[in-house]
Design a protein around this motif. Structure first.
Motif, PDB file in Angstrom:
ATOM      1  N   ASP A 144      -4.833   6.704  -1.729  1.00 38.63           N
ATOM      2  CA  ASP A 144      -4.834   5.783  -1.247  1.00 38.63           C
ATOM      3  C   ASP A 144      -4.367   4.446  -2.102  1.00 38.63           C
ATOM      4  O   ASP A 144      -5.215   4.269  -2.583  1.00 38.63           O
ATOM      5  CB  ASP A 144      -4.963   5.109  -0.278  1.00 38.63           C
ATOM      6  N   ARG A 165       1.102  -1.038   0.011  1.00 40.02           N
ATOM      7  CA  ARG A 165       0.523   0.121  -0.516  1.00 40.02           C
ATOM      8  C   ARG A 165       0.758   0.984   0.070  1.00 40.02           C
ATOM      9  O   ARG A 165       1.922   1.578   0.798  1.00 40.02           O
ATOM     10  CB  ARG A 165      -0.930   0.032   0.886  1.00 40.02           C
ATOM     11  N   THR A 213       0.076   5.963   0.758  1.00 40.88           N
ATOM     12  CA  THR A 213      -0.016   6.892   0.764  1.00 40.88           C
ATOM     13  C   THR A 213       0.633   7.861  -0.166  1.00 40.88           C
ATOM     14  O   THR A 213       1.326   8.596   0.002  1.00 40.88           O
ATOM     15  CB  THR A 213      -0.629   7.492   1.538  1.00 40.88           C
ATOM     16  N   HIS A 265       3.856   1.219   2.619  1.00 36.81           N
ATOM     17  CA  HIS A 265       3.709   0.849   3.381  1.00 36.81           C
ATOM     18  C   HIS A 265       3.576  -0.697   3.563  1.00 36.81           C
ATOM     19  O   HIS A 265       3.502  -1.068   2.578  1.00 36.81           O
ATOM     20  CB  HIS A 265       2.123   0.990   4.095  1.00 36.81           C
ATOM     21  N   GLU A 281      -3.080   0.929  -3.847  1.00 39.04           N
ATOM     22  CA  GLU A 281      -2.839  -0.594  -3.809  1.00 39.04           C
ATOM     23  C   GLU A 281      -2.168  -1.131  -4.601  1.00 39.04           C
ATOM     24  O   GLU A 281      -2.896  -1.076  -6.253  1.00 39.04           O
ATOM     25  CB  GLU A 281      -4.460  -1.377  -3.380  1.00 39.04           C
ATOM     26  N   GLU A 292      -7.663   5.230 -10.733  1.00 34.63           N
ATOM     27  CA  GLU A 292      -6.883   4.076 -10.821  1.00 34.63           C
ATOM     28  C   GLU A 292      -7.781   3.416 -12.803  1.00 34.63           C
ATOM     29  O   GLU A 292      -5.934   3.175 -12.937  1.00 34.63           O
ATOM     30  CB  GLU A 292      -8.732   2.971 -10.373  1.00 34.63           C
ATOM     31  N   GLN A 313     -14.701   2.683   3.481  1.00 39.07           N
ATOM     32  CA  GLN A 313     -14.774   1.470   3.361  1.00 39.07           C
ATOM     33  C   GLN A 313     -16.248   1.198   2.520  1.00 39.07           C
ATOM     34  O   GLN A 313     -17.401   1.624   3.207  1.00 39.07           O
ATOM     35  CB  GLN A 313     -14.399  -0.082   4.020  1.00 39.07           C
ATOM     36  N   ASP A 318      -6.653  -0.925  -6.552  1.00 40.91           N
ATOM     37  CA  ASP A 318      -7.223  -0.183  -6.181  1.00 40.91           C
ATOM     38  C   ASP A 318      -6.503   1.646  -6.101  1.00 40.91           C
ATOM     39  O   ASP A 318      -4.980   1.658  -5.299  1.00 40.91           O
ATOM     40  CB  ASP A 318      -7.778  -0.800  -4.920  1.00 40.91           C
TER      41      ASP A 318
END
Lengths: 79, 79
Positions: A42, A2, A4, A78, A44, B22, B11, B34
């Protein structure tokens, strides 16, 4: 993995959203002398190596997430 | 005293801006699974006590900065 990203208006760049927040907070009775508004993104990522992830995210900032003329960015990776 | 507030979509709450980021990153060739986009608010406060500053900023979040139904927030107080 992850990541940020914080994207903020650079010093000296007009920030109408920040000014609006400052005015609204003053109207609500809060003692605020400055407010600046930016974005938090954020992500992923598929990358599994932190150093490689940072390189990728810095590239995303330059190519899409930030406007380097008006915005500064900060990347956190992270585990 | 300075404070930073991070406001993020909760969430399960739709985040069209995150979806757009994305998709755009994927089109640029990045491997991102994500992306979520929120706000960062940097504040300059009159308060001089960190505990008092935190109380004030939490109140600002509830009253103005975040929509508690859809957004979560995180407060950092800097020296």
């Amino acid at each position: 993995m992850r990541a940020t990203v914080l994207v903020r208006p650079k010093q000296g760049i007009l920030d109408p959203q920040g000014d609006a927040v400052e005015t609204a907070l003053a109207h609500l009775g809060f003692s605020v002398t400055d407010a600046r508004v930016g974005k938090v993104v954020d992500l992923e990522l598929d990358a599994t190596d932190p150093a490689e992830a940072r390189v990728q995210v810095e590239k995303m900032c330059v190519e899409l997430l930030a406007n380097p003329l008006m915005e500064s960015y900060e990347v956190e990776i992270h585990g």
